[in-house]
Each structure stands twice: as structure tokens, then as C-alpha cells.
Design a protein around this motif. Structure first.
Motif, short mmCIF file in Angstrom:
data_model
loop_
_atom_site.label_atom_id
_atom_site.label_comp_id
_atom_site.label_asym_id
_atom_site.label_seq_id
_atom_site.Cartn_x
_atom_site.Cartn_y
_atom_site.Cartn_z
N LEU A 26 33.38 34.03 9.20
CA LEU A 26 33.33 32.57 9.16
C LEU A 26 32.30 32.08 10.16
O LEU A 26 31.44 31.25 9.84
CB LEU A 26 34.70 31.98 9.48
CG LEU A 26 34.78 30.45 9.55
CD1 LEU A 26 34.43 29.83 8.20
CD2 LEU A 26 36.18 30.00 9.99
N GLY A 27 32.36 32.57 11.39
CA GLY A 27 31.40 32.16 12.40
C GLY A 27 31.62 32.90 13.70
O GLY A 27 32.58 33.65 13.85
N ARG A 28 30.71 32.65 14.66
CA ARG A 28 30.81 33.35 15.95
C ARG A 28 30.87 32.39 17.14
O ARG A 28 30.91 32.84 18.28
CB ARG A 28 29.63 34.31 16.11
CG ARG A 28 29.72 35.54 15.20
CD ARG A 28 28.65 36.56 15.54
NE ARG A 28 28.77 37.78 14.76
CZ ARG A 28 29.52 38.82 15.08
NH1 ARG A 28 30.27 38.75 16.18
NH2 ARG A 28 29.55 39.90 14.34
N SER A 29 30.83 31.11 16.86
CA SER A 29 30.96 30.12 17.93
C SER A 29 32.39 29.60 17.94
O SER A 29 32.86 29.02 16.95
CB SER A 29 29.99 28.96 17.71
OG SER A 29 30.34 27.86 18.53
N LYS A 30 33.08 29.83 19.03
CA LYS A 30 34.49 29.44 19.12
C LYS A 30 34.70 27.96 18.83
O LYS A 30 35.57 27.58 18.03
CB LYS A 30 35.02 29.79 20.52
CG LYS A 30 36.47 29.46 20.74
CD LYS A 30 36.88 29.87 22.14
CE LYS A 30 38.30 29.47 22.45
NZ LYS A 30 38.71 29.87 23.80
N LYS A 31 33.90 27.12 19.44
CA LYS A 31 34.02 25.68 19.26
C LYS A 31 33.80 25.30 17.79
O LYS A 31 34.59 24.53 17.21
CB LYS A 31 33.02 24.96 20.14
CG LYS A 31 33.00 23.44 19.99
CD LYS A 31 32.00 22.82 20.98
CE LYS A 31 31.94 21.31 20.83
NZ LYS A 31 31.34 20.89 19.55
N LEU A 32 32.75 25.86 17.19
CA LEU A 32 32.44 25.51 15.81
C LEU A 32 33.47 26.06 14.83
O LEU A 32 33.78 25.42 13.82
CB LEU A 32 31.04 26.02 15.44
CG LEU A 32 29.88 25.38 16.20
CD1 LEU A 32 28.55 26.00 15.77
CD2 LEU A 32 29.85 23.87 15.98
N ILE A 33 34.01 27.24 15.12
CA ILE A 33 35.06 27.81 14.27
C ILE A 33 36.24 26.86 14.17
O ILE A 33 36.74 26.57 13.08
CB ILE A 33 35.52 29.18 14.81
CG1 ILE A 33 34.47 30.25 14.53
CG2 ILE A 33 36.85 29.60 14.15
CD1 ILE A 33 34.77 31.59 15.16
N PHE A 34 36.68 26.35 15.31
CA PHE A 34 37.83 25.46 15.30
C PHE A 34 37.52 24.12 14.64
O PHE A 34 38.38 23.52 13.99
CB PHE A 34 38.36 25.25 16.73
CG PHE A 34 39.26 26.36 17.18
CD1 PHE A 34 40.62 26.33 16.90
CD2 PHE A 34 38.76 27.46 17.85
CE1 PHE A 34 41.46 27.36 17.28
CE2 PHE A 34 39.59 28.50 18.25
CZ PHE A 34 40.95 28.45 17.96
N GLU A 35 36.28 23.67 14.76
CA GLU A 35 35.88 22.44 14.07
C GLU A 35 35.95 22.63 12.55
O GLU A 35 36.42 21.75 11.83
CB GLU A 35 34.46 22.04 14.48
CG GLU A 35 34.37 21.47 15.90
CD GLU A 35 32.94 21.11 16.27
OE1 GLU A 35 32.04 21.29 15.42
OE2 GLU A 35 32.72 20.65 17.41
N GLU A 36 35.49 23.79 12.08
CA GLU A 36 35.50 24.06 10.64
C GLU A 36 36.92 24.26 10.12
O GLU A 36 37.27 23.78 9.03
CB GLU A 36 34.64 25.28 10.33
CG GLU A 36 33.16 25.11 10.63
CD GLU A 36 32.57 23.90 9.93
OE1 GLU A 36 32.75 23.76 8.71
OE2 GLU A 36 31.93 23.08 10.61
N LEU A 37 37.75 24.95 10.90
CA LEU A 37 39.14 25.15 10.49
C LEU A 37 39.86 23.81 10.41
O LEU A 37 40.70 23.59 9.52
CB LEU A 37 39.85 26.08 11.47
CG LEU A 37 39.42 27.55 11.42
CD1 LEU A 37 40.11 28.33 12.54
CD2 LEU A 37 39.74 28.17 10.07
#
Length: 215
Positions: free
Chosen positions: A68-79
Motif C-alpha cells: 500500500l505504501g511506506r510512509s506511516k503518515k500517508l498510510i493512515f491517511e489513505e486507510l
């Protein structure tokens, strides 16, 4: 509808393993969205298409969280985007996300949500750390190569490599300039193409102009 998202960093990487795993969960090939790009951000054509396509009640299957991704902040935004859109995200390497909440009571659902959030926190942190380590190794490799004299970036096509090459060009240039040989004979004898020859002429003349003694 069951949807699947697959990502690999390059076109050379094999996607078969991810595809076969997603097929096991009843996802049809037409419902797969596949990107061949880095996971550092979410500017990906197929991922953007997926977000436009998904609807409330859909289930999105992803092989591993770092796909899905490798940026923690962006992962949670997308989820959070999928949560607000009513899309259930199921990540195969987080088995608890595969749980069917419809057969659980509210207490069980709350506990499972807490477990999933904890696992997502841990795995997203690991994914981000892996990206940072990769960048660190790349930087160290570049620095080590530079210390050995390796040049990076676009090569300087028209630089004179050494004095011998400069003197050879100077001799040929003077023959050509004084009409003893043609331009074709000049760049052929130097082993360069026409474009390179005239670029070096320009550079050579600039060097001579710069070094010309002043009154």
C-alpha cells in the motif's frame, strides 16, 4: 465487490505471487489494480483509479501493508479515506483484518479494531523504517563511489579529458581552421561526431579567449 491492489517498484519485479494470493480470496482479474512504481507516495495512476472506482460496501484486498505504501503518515491517511468511503480494507499479512465482523458482537468488534490498529501502527512504522534504511544505503553507496572518483549525473560530453586530448584537438583545430583539412576530416580523425566536434570547437575557443593575455 472485492477489489485487489498490487504494487511493485519496477516493471522487472514479478507480480505473480501477489496476484495468486489475491485470487484465493475470490478476486477477479478485472478487479485488480496494479502499479509499477515506488511506495514513497500515493501519486500512482492505478491507485488513483481504484479510489475513484471503489464504492461503499466494497472490500479492498492488499497482499502486504508495504504494498500500500511506506510512509506511516500517508498510510493512515489513505486507510482513513477508505474507512470514510465505507470500504473494508483487508491486508493479508495482518490476518485479523480478514475477520468477518458481521458474526461478532460489538465488544468483539471493538477488541478486533484495537488489535488491527496496533498491528497497523507497528507494521507501518516498519515499512517506513525500511524505506529510510534503503535511502541511507543508497546515499552511503553514492558517497563511497564518489570517493573512488565515480561521476554521477549526466556525463559532460564535450569536456577535454586531459592535456594530451586537448593538444590533439588543438593540432587538428588549427589544420581545419587554416583550411588544410575539411571539417569532416577533422572530426573523423578525432573519432567524434559532427555535433561533438563543433561543441568542442566552441569550448576550445572559449578556453583560448579566456587565457588570451590582456594589454
Amino acid at each position: 465487490m472485492k477489489l485487489g491492489y498490487i504494487r511493485v517498484s519496477t516493471r522487472e519485479q514479478n507480480i505473480d505471487r501477489q496476484i495468486q494470493e489475491l485470487f484465493k480470496y475470490g478476486i477477479e482479474e478485472r478487479a485488480l489494480f496494479i502499479d509499477h512504481t515506488s511506495g514513497k507516495d500515493f501519486n500512482r495512476p492505478q491507485y488513483e483509479a481504484l479510489k475513484q472506482y471503489c464504492r461503499n460496501g466494497d472490500e479492498l484486498y492488499i497482499h502486504e501493508l508495504d504494498r500500500l505504501g511506506r510512509s506511516k503518515k500517508l498510510i493512515f491517511e489513505e486507510l482513513n479515506f477508505f474507512k470514510e468511503a465505507g470500504v473494508i480494507v483487508r491486508i493479508l499479512d495482518i490476518p485479523t483484518t480478514l475477520t468477518d465482523f458481521t458474526v461478532h458482537n460489538e465488544m468483539s468488534k471493538t477488541i478486533m479494531d484495537m488489535i488491527n490498529n496496533l498491528l497497523l501502527e507497528v507494521l507501518s512504522t516498519l515499512a517506513e523504517q525500511e524505506l529510510l534504511k534503503l535511502h541511507k544505503r543508497q546515499r552511503e553507496g553514492i558517497d563511497a563511489a564518489k570517493e573512488k572518483g565515480v561521476q554521477f549525473g549526466r556525463p559532460k560530453k564535450y569536456d577535454f579529458i586531459n592535456k594530451e586530448e586537448y593538444d590533439k584537438f588543438s593540432y587538428t583545430y588549427n589544420l581545419w581552421k587554416n583550411n588544410h583539412i575539411t571539417a569532416v576530416e577533422a572530426f573523423t580523425s578525432l573519432g567524434v561526431c559532427k555535433t561533438t566536434f563543433y561543441a568542442r570547437v566552441k569550448q576550445y575557443e572559449a578556453i583560448n579567449e579566456k587565457n588570451k593575455p590582456t594589454d
